[in-house]
Enzyme design. Structure first.
Site, PDB file in Angstrom:
ATOM      1  N   TYR A 116      53.271 -45.616  72.116  1.00 55.73           N
ATOM      2  CA  TYR A 116      52.237 -43.783  71.643  1.00 55.73           C
ATOM      3  C   TYR A 116      50.747 -44.375  70.986  1.00 55.73           C
ATOM      4  O   TYR A 116      49.354 -43.084  71.515  1.00 55.73           O
ATOM      5  CB  TYR A 116      53.226 -42.686  71.148  1.00 55.73           C
ATOM      6  CG  TYR A 116      52.333 -41.384  71.633  1.00 55.73           C
ATOM      7  CD1 TYR A 116      52.435 -41.166  72.604  1.00 55.73           C
ATOM      8  CD2 TYR A 116      52.108 -40.980  70.485  1.00 55.73           C
ATOM      9  CE1 TYR A 116      52.047 -39.704  72.622  1.00 55.73           C
ATOM     10  CE2 TYR A 116      51.596 -40.008  70.263  1.00 55.73           C
ATOM     11  CZ  TYR A 116      51.530 -39.012  71.606  1.00 55.73           C
ATOM     12  OH  TYR A 116      51.598 -37.559  71.873  1.00 55.73           O
ATOM     13  N   LYS A 145      46.972 -43.311  72.486  1.00 62.17           N
ATOM     14  CA  LYS A 145      46.022 -42.294  71.722  1.00 62.17           C
ATOM     15  C   LYS A 145      44.796 -43.484  71.229  1.00 62.17           C
ATOM     16  O   LYS A 145      43.962 -42.110  71.180  1.00 62.17           O
ATOM     17  CB  LYS A 145      47.375 -41.172  70.746  1.00 62.17           C
ATOM     18  CG  LYS A 145      47.827 -40.608  71.201  1.00 62.17           C
ATOM     19  CD  LYS A 145      47.362 -39.829  72.273  1.00 62.17           C
ATOM     20  CE  LYS A 145      48.088 -39.842  73.418  1.00 62.17           C
ATOM     21  NZ  LYS A 145      47.161 -38.790  74.829  1.00 62.17           N
ATOM     22  N   SER A 164      45.854 -38.253  69.228  1.00 62.06           N
ATOM     23  CA  SER A 164      45.813 -38.019  68.244  1.00 62.06           C
ATOM     24  C   SER A 164      45.964 -38.659  67.004  1.00 62.06           C
ATOM     25  O   SER A 164      45.295 -39.289  67.222  1.00 62.06           O
ATOM     26  CB  SER A 164      47.705 -38.052  68.914  1.00 62.06           C
ATOM     27  OG  SER A 164      48.704 -37.530  67.970  1.00 62.06           O
ATOM     28  N   SER A 181      53.407 -27.745  81.506  1.00 58.66           N
ATOM     29  CA  SER A 181      54.348 -27.811  80.306  1.00 58.66           C
ATOM     30  C   SER A 181      53.448 -27.706  78.741  1.00 58.66           C
ATOM     31  O   SER A 181      51.507 -28.055  79.374  1.00 58.66           O
ATOM     32  CB  SER A 181      55.585 -28.367  80.049  1.00 58.66           C
ATOM     33  OG  SER A 181      55.229 -30.389  80.337  1.00 58.66           O
ATOM     34  N   ILE A 185      50.592 -27.990  76.371  1.00 59.49           N
ATOM     35  CA  ILE A 185      49.296 -28.123  75.616  1.00 59.49           C
ATOM     36  C   ILE A 185      48.813 -28.262  76.941  1.00 59.49           C
ATOM     37  O   ILE A 185      47.632 -27.036  77.875  1.00 59.49           O
ATOM     38  CB  ILE A 185      48.820 -28.902  74.907  1.00 59.49           C
ATOM     39  CG1 ILE A 185      49.664 -29.439  73.704  1.00 59.49           C
ATOM     40  CG2 ILE A 185      47.517 -28.644  74.591  1.00 59.49           C
ATOM     41  CD1 ILE A 185      49.631 -30.861  72.731  1.00 59.49           C
TER      42      ILE A 185
HETATM   43  N1  NAP Z   1      52.970 -31.823  70.992  1.00 58.71           N
HETATM   44  C1  NAP Z   1      52.095 -32.520  70.350  1.00 58.71           C
HETATM   45  O1  NAP Z   1      52.346 -32.640  68.793  1.00 58.71           O
HETATM   46  C2  NAP Z   1      50.958 -33.175  70.641  1.00 58.71           C
HETATM   47  C3  NAP Z   1      50.746 -34.117  69.216  1.00 58.71           C
HETATM   48  C4  NAP Z   1      49.801 -34.893  69.597  1.00 58.71           C
HETATM   49  C5  NAP Z   1      48.869 -35.221  70.693  1.00 58.71           C
HETATM   50  N2  NAP Z   1      49.447 -34.805  71.744  1.00 58.71           N
HETATM   51  C6  NAP Z   1      49.160 -34.696  73.729  1.00 58.71           C
HETATM   52  O2  NAP Z   1      49.070 -33.583  74.055  1.00 58.71           O
HETATM   53  C7  NAP Z   1      49.552 -34.235  75.375  1.00 58.71           C
HETATM   54  C8  NAP Z   1      50.524 -32.638  76.079  1.00 58.71           C
HETATM   55  O3  NAP Z   1      51.276 -33.115  75.345  1.00 58.71           O
HETATM   56  P1  NAP Z   1      52.765 -32.086  74.990  1.00 58.71           P
HETATM   57  O4  NAP Z   1      52.914 -31.883  74.085  1.00 58.71           O
HETATM   58  O5  NAP Z   1      52.550 -31.214  75.852  1.00 58.71           O
HETATM   59  O6  NAP Z   1      53.586 -32.579  76.305  1.00 58.71           O
HETATM   60  P2  NAP Z   1      54.378 -31.593  77.731  1.00 58.71           P
HETATM   61  O7  NAP Z   1      54.897 -29.995  77.326  1.00 58.71           O
HETATM   62  O8  NAP Z   1      55.280 -32.853  77.683  1.00 58.71           O
HETATM   63  O9  NAP Z   1      52.998 -31.993  78.420  1.00 58.71           O
HETATM   64  C9  NAP Z   1      52.834 -33.331  78.788  1.00 58.71           C
HETATM   65  C10 NAP Z   1      52.465 -33.283  80.474  1.00 58.71           C
HETATM   66  O10 NAP Z   1      52.073 -34.413  81.072  1.00 58.71           O
HETATM   67  C11 NAP Z   1      52.520 -34.530  81.694  1.00 58.71           C
HETATM   68  N3  NAP Z   1      53.074 -36.249  82.913  1.00 58.71           N
HETATM   69  C12 NAP Z   1      54.099 -36.686  81.395  1.00 58.71           C
HETATM   70  N4  NAP Z   1      54.306 -37.999  82.725  1.00 58.71           N
HETATM   71  C13 NAP Z   1      53.846 -38.111  83.524  1.00 58.71           C
HETATM   72  C14 NAP Z   1      53.574 -38.371  84.375  1.00 58.71           C
HETATM   73  N5  NAP Z   1      53.652 -39.331  84.218  1.00 58.71           N
HETATM   74  N6  NAP Z   1      52.280 -38.332  85.825  1.00 58.71           N
HETATM   75  C15 NAP Z   1      52.058 -37.478  85.446  1.00 58.71           C
HETATM   76  N7  NAP Z   1      51.877 -36.241  84.546  1.00 58.71           N
HETATM   77  C16 NAP Z   1      52.922 -36.689  83.422  1.00 58.71           C
HETATM   78  C17 NAP Z   1      53.978 -33.754  82.023  1.00 58.71           C
HETATM   79  O11 NAP Z   1      54.660 -33.240  82.793  1.00 58.71           O
HETATM   80  P3  NAP Z   1      56.323 -32.975  83.150  1.00 58.71           P
HETATM   81  O12 NAP Z   1      56.601 -30.950  82.851  1.00 58.71           O
HETATM   82  O13 NAP Z   1      56.417 -33.223  84.638  1.00 58.71           O
HETATM   83  O14 NAP Z   1      56.840 -33.651  81.870  1.00 58.71           O
HETATM   84  C18 NAP Z   1      52.991 -32.542  81.269  1.00 58.71           C
HETATM   85  O15 NAP Z   1      53.264 -31.747  82.273  1.00 58.71           O
HETATM   86  C19 NAP Z   1      49.823 -35.180  75.530  1.00 58.71           C
HETATM   87  O16 NAP Z   1      48.359 -36.618  75.848  1.00 58.71           O
HETATM   88  C20 NAP Z   1      50.052 -35.911  74.736  1.00 58.71           C
HETATM   89  O17 NAP Z   1      50.343 -37.445  73.850  1.00 58.71           O
HETATM   90  C21 NAP Z   1      50.352 -33.857  71.389  1.00 58.71           C
END
Ligand code: NAP
Length: 297
Positions: free
Chosen positions: A175, A179, A150, A23, A25
């Site tokens: 969190y 990061k 982040s 899902s 990014i």
């Molecule tokens: N969204 C933002 O604004 C933002 C900002 C700064 C940094 N980030 C960083 O971007 C990265 C991706 O996040 P996202 O925003 O794209 O969120 P996301 O859509 O929830 O994606 C997170 C991914 O990590 C997987 N994941 C979560 N827990 C896990 C576990 N225990 N074991 C294996 N995989 C796991 C999820 O799997 P499932 O699909 O099964 O849940 C998903 O594929 C993260 O490192 C986050 O900290 C995001």
């Protein structure tokens, strides 16, 4: 969005591992790298979500060379098993490792290893995976390790000695510290591997419209994130920076560790503290059962 697929670095023949590719990014990064011809080993924690993500990727890019592997990053045993599965694929090398999987948890949860889950998933899992895949990365002519960090790392510090089980827990603090750990890891990795052709980069994706804080969270956290993330960019925007960091020849030995929108960005003072990054590395090595000076080239 079309213009993002038009940016054409040479990825044919390159092999990439992308974690959290089900899902947000990670999924967008898998779509983008598939469009550019990379062979992708995608990682997810849930078989159904992996199947759905693979269908989405193939719908966007029918010629995608992609397969999914399963691992829950809250389990060190599963991260190690994942690395063993990747090594057993008999790959000539690994060119790109995208440490993207991440979690936000409002409540303190301890993993089966007795470690606070945010720290375990967001920092220790990529620490182990990078270590276990380093022998494959060094076989690439320019291996790259990209870890999604982040801006929530700003204004924070961390004490490596208590991160595995902090007496005081606040979701947003844990969190942000995880990061910060991503950037400290990137800096220390580059220091230890300065003589190799493998280089690491940490990315600030900006505010991105994903479901990260909607998963298994109390209603209030979900509401806050729903409103906040509605102002976020499409996941393909940070995916493009990841693609740039994975491929651009001009940044092969860049001294910059933290990146946003394809440019270096000033990380916090703490993120640039070499003593802190060394201490975090040593503590992480101990928590993962590695000898102290692992991953030094
Ligand atoms: N969204 C933002 O604004 C933002 C900002 C700064 C940094 N980030 C960083 O971007 C990265 C991706 O996040 P996202 O925003 O794209 O969120 P996301 O859509 O929830 O994606 C997170 C991914 O990590 C997987 N994941 C979560 N827990 C896990 C576990 N225990 N074991 C294996 N995989 C796991 C999820 O799997 P499932 O699909 O099964 O849940 C998903 O594929 C993260 O490192 C986050 O900290 C995001």
């Amino acid at each position: 969005m079309e213009s993002m697929f038009n940016y054409r670095p040479a990825l044919a023949g390159k092999i990439a591992v992308i974690t959290g590719a089900t899902s947000g990014i990670g999924l967008a990064t898998a779509v983008l790298l598939a469009h550019h011809g990379a062979r992708i080993i995608a990682v997810g924690r849930d078989a159904n979500r992996c199947r759905n993500a693979e269908e989405d990727i193939r719908a966007s890019c029918p010629e995608a060379r992609i397969s999914f592997l399963l691992a829950d990053f809250a389990s060190q045993k599963q991260v190690r098993r994942l690395a063993a599965e990747i090594r057993s694929l008999d790959l000539p090398c690994l060119d790109i490792l995208v440490n993207n999987a991440g979690v936000y948890s409002q409540k303190k949860v301890l993993t089966e290893d007795g470690i606070e889950k945010t720290f375990a998933v967001n920092h220790l899992a990529p620490f182990i995976l990078t270590h276990e895949l380093l022998p494959l990365l060094v076989r690439s002519s320019n291996g790259r390790v990209i870890t999604v960090s982040s801006d929530s790392h700003y204004h924070l510090t961390l004490n490596p000695r208590v991160l595995d089980n902090p007496a005081f827990y606040l979701g947003i603090l844990a969190y942000g510290q995880s990061k910060l750990a991503n950037i400290l890891f990137t800096a220390e990795f580059n220091r230890r591997n300065s003589k190799s052709f493998v280089h690491a980069y940490a990315v600030d994706p900006g505010l991105v419209k994903t479901d990260i804080a909607l998963k298994d969270q109390p209603l209030i956290s979900r509401l806050i994130w729903k409103i906040r993330s509605s102002a976020g960019v499409d996941p393909l925007v940070p995916a493009r920076t990841i693609l740039y960091l994975a491929t651009d020849p001009s940044i092969q030995h860049s001294p910059e560790n933290y990146w946003h929108d394809q440019c270096p960005k000033k990380a916090s003072h703490q993120a640039n503290d070499p003593a802190l990054s060394r201490e975090l590395w040593d503590t992480s090595s101990r928590l993962c059962g590695f000898p102290g000076r692992e991953q030094e080239s």
